[in-house]
Design a protein around this motif. Structure first.
Motif, PDB file in Angstrom:
ATOM      1  N   THR A 363       0.853  -1.190   0.000  1.00 17.96           N
ATOM      2  CA  THR A 363       0.000   0.000   0.000  1.00 17.96           C
ATOM      3  C   THR A 363       0.887   1.236   0.000  1.00 17.96           C
ATOM      4  N   ILE A 364       0.607   2.144  -0.923  1.00 20.01           N
ATOM      5  CA  ILE A 364       1.404   3.364  -1.058  1.00 20.01           C
ATOM      6  C   ILE A 364       0.526   4.577  -0.759  1.00 20.01           C
ATOM      7  N   ARG A 365       0.995   5.445   0.089  1.00 22.63           N
ATOM      8  CA  ARG A 365       0.376   6.748   0.329  1.00 22.63           C
ATOM      9  C   ARG A 365       1.450   7.820   0.138  1.00 22.63           C
ATOM     10  N   TYR A 366       0.999   9.024  -0.234  1.00 21.82           N
ATOM     11  CA  TYR A 366       1.955  10.088  -0.549  1.00 21.82           C
ATOM     12  C   TYR A 366       1.832  11.232   0.442  1.00 21.82           C
ATOM     13  N   GLY A 385      -1.072  11.202   3.553  1.00 19.23           N
ATOM     14  CA  GLY A 385      -2.096  10.190   3.288  1.00 19.23           C
ATOM     15  C   GLY A 385      -2.760  10.325   1.935  1.00 19.23           C
ATOM     16  N   LEU A 386      -2.091  10.963   0.973  1.00 20.82           N
ATOM     17  CA  LEU A 386      -2.679  11.167  -0.353  1.00 20.82           C
ATOM     18  C   LEU A 386      -2.642   9.885  -1.172  1.00 20.82           C
ATOM     19  N   THR A 387      -3.715   9.644  -1.895  1.00 17.76           N
ATOM     20  CA  THR A 387      -3.735   8.525  -2.844  1.00 17.76           C
ATOM     21  C   THR A 387      -3.583   9.019  -4.272  1.00 17.76           C
ATOM     22  N   ALA A 388      -3.987  10.271  -4.514  1.00 11.98           N
ATOM     23  CA  ALA A 388      -3.814  10.865  -5.841  1.00 11.98           C
ATOM     24  C   ALA A 388      -2.336  11.148  -6.094  1.00 11.98           C
ATOM     25  N   GLN A 389      -1.965  11.294  -7.358  1.00 11.87           N
ATOM     26  CA  GLN A 389      -0.573  11.527  -7.721  1.00 11.87           C
ATOM     27  C   GLN A 389      -0.358  12.949  -8.235  1.00 11.87           C
ATOM     28  N   SER A 407       6.976   9.029  -0.730  1.00 10.22           N
ATOM     29  CA  SER A 407       6.188   7.823  -0.957  1.00 10.22           C
ATOM     30  C   SER A 407       6.281   6.973   0.300  1.00 10.22           C
ATOM     31  N   GLN A 409       5.420   3.630   2.050  1.00  9.57           N
ATOM     32  CA  GLN A 409       5.102   2.265   1.638  1.00  9.57           C
ATOM     33  C   GLN A 409       4.819   1.389   2.858  1.00  9.57           C
TER      34      GLN A 409
END
Length: 430
Positions: A363-366, A385-389, A407, A409
């Motif tokens: 799971t990746i959050r930005y 906690g962003l999911t958008a890029q 990122s 992870q």
């Protein structure tokens, strides 16, 4: 590093070009009450009639009457034996077995026998496990022939004899139990016989030189002309085309800053460019480097091994001296968890647009951060906690800004964060 002393060791050079010296080609036998040459030949030799060869070699007047305690020299070529075997414990890439002139692809677990050969191409590796627990690592671009692989009926003595015609072989030899056990590795102008040690033998066809480097144990070196050189642990030997020998202490293990850090970028890379000598660098799945994955020589550049799969690995580096000898190893364990991230920024009608992309499992959050004027204080914008890029920021006040994106992870029960480098943007009203 702990060094192990050996009770017996020998390293002999060829007396002439093209034919390596044959070290210790006899088995020693101590005569006990009731022994006769004919009886010994019947029990231990391929042909009973060959007792006459032993009689002549040992100057025995009467083959039926031998004094108890006499030490007989029995040529190995005359003795009965059981075939031993070598198992390919690890195979990577294009590895073939040569059986005469026939080449066959091999796989891990396959057994090899006396007379066969292992050939590795570029980027390919193999490891052999012998009956007594000794191991041979065969790196890229190597031709290794199994000359002898047998256990004699007499004392169950082992006889392992290998020949490196091209490339190198690293041997980790289990302590031999019998005085008649033999383990030797040949190169075009040398024969290395040991009782139990960790050493490497190489033949460099570009320079036409033979090499031996001793990590643990010891070698005694008999050179052309009859002189003898001691090669203790931490020393190496180079044999020139004319048979002359050079010995020197191996360069010490390197200290490579950051070599054990987490490797999460798109390419597994080690900072070695600052080293003053060329290096041989390797990566393996195990600390013993039996399951080797990559090997290269680097000079004046960092060591780059490309995109390895996630896992735990080992990195090894050896400094190479001006005489071509490879130094003592520095080995580092490291984790590989791909979590690469890159980003870009640009202005648009709606404001400043920051975009990023990454690679990695789990799971990746930005986490996006924007700092105003400098990075000493708290972030001007801090979005986690962003999911958008991407993120769009409008109506930013004029000034200098620094931004980065991380990122975060979550994989295999672990969390790791990789940030892009801080980049600067200047916001100015039109």
């Amino acid at each position: 590093m702990k060094h192990l002393a050996l009770s017996v060791a020998a390293f002999s050079l060829a007396a002439c070009f093209g034919a390596p010296a044959q070290a210790n080609d006899d088995l020693a036998y101590k005569v006990v009450r009731g022994d006769t040459l004919i009886g010994l030949a019947d029990k231990y030799m391929l042909r009973t009639g060959d007792y006459r060869i032993v009689q002549k070699r040992n100057r025995i007047a009467n083959p039926h009457l031998i004094p108890v305690g006499t030490i007989l020299k029995l040529p190995r070529t005359l003795l009965k034996f059981q075939p031993s075997s070598a198992r390919l414990s690890s195979v990577k890439g294009q590895v073939t077995m040569m059986d005469g002139n026939i080449a066959k692809a091999v796989s891990s677990g396959q057994l090899l026998s006396e007379g066969q050969a292992v050939k590795t191409s570029g980027g390919s590796f193999a490891s052999l496990l012998l009956e007594d627990g000794s191991r041979i690592s065969v790196p890229s671009n190597t031709d290794l022939k199994i000359v002898r692989l047998r256990r004699y009926i007499l004392e169950s003595a082992l006889d392992y004899d290998f020949q490196v015609d091209r490339g190198s072989a690293r041997s980790k030899v289990a302590p031999l139990k019998s005085a008649n056990d033999r383990y030797q590795v040949r190169t075009p102008r040398a024969v290395s016989a040991v009782r139990g040690t960790d050493f490497q033998t190489r033949f460099d066809d570009s320079t036409n030189r033979d090499f031996a480097e001793v990590d643990e144990g010891a070698l005694a070196v008999g050179v052309k002309g009859g002189s003898e050189l001691a090669v203790p642990a931490g020393s190496g030997l180079a044999v020139n085309a004319d048979g002359s020998a050079i010995t020197e202490a191996l360069l010490p293990p390197l200290e490579i800053e950051g070599a054990g850090r987490l490797q999460n970028e798109s390419s597994v890379r080690f900072a070695v460019a600052a080293q003053k000598t060329p290096l041989r660098v390797s990566v393996a799945k195990d600390a013993g480097f039996e399951e080797q994955l990559a090997d290269q020589i680097v000079s004046g550049a960092d060591a780059d091994f490309g995109n390895l799969e996630d896992g735990t690995y080992f990195f090894r580096a050896r400094a190479i001296s001006t005489k071509g000898l490879e130094g003592l190893p520095a080995t580092y364990a490291f984790k590989r968890r791909l979590n690469s991230i890159s980003g870009s920024a640009g202005s648009a009608d709606e404001g400043w647009v920051f975009k990023w992309s990454g690679q990695g499992r789990g799971t990746i959050r930005y986490n996006f951060q924007l700092f105003r004027n400098n990075t000493d204080g708290p972030a001007f914008v801090d979005e986690a906690g962003l999911t958008a890029q991407q993120i769009i920021l409008s109506e930013l006040p004029d000034g200098d800004y620094y931004w980065r994106v991380g990122s975060v992870q979550f994989a295999d029960g672990e969390t790791n964060t990789n940030w892009t480098p801080l980049e600067k943007i200047i916001v100015a009203s039109n």
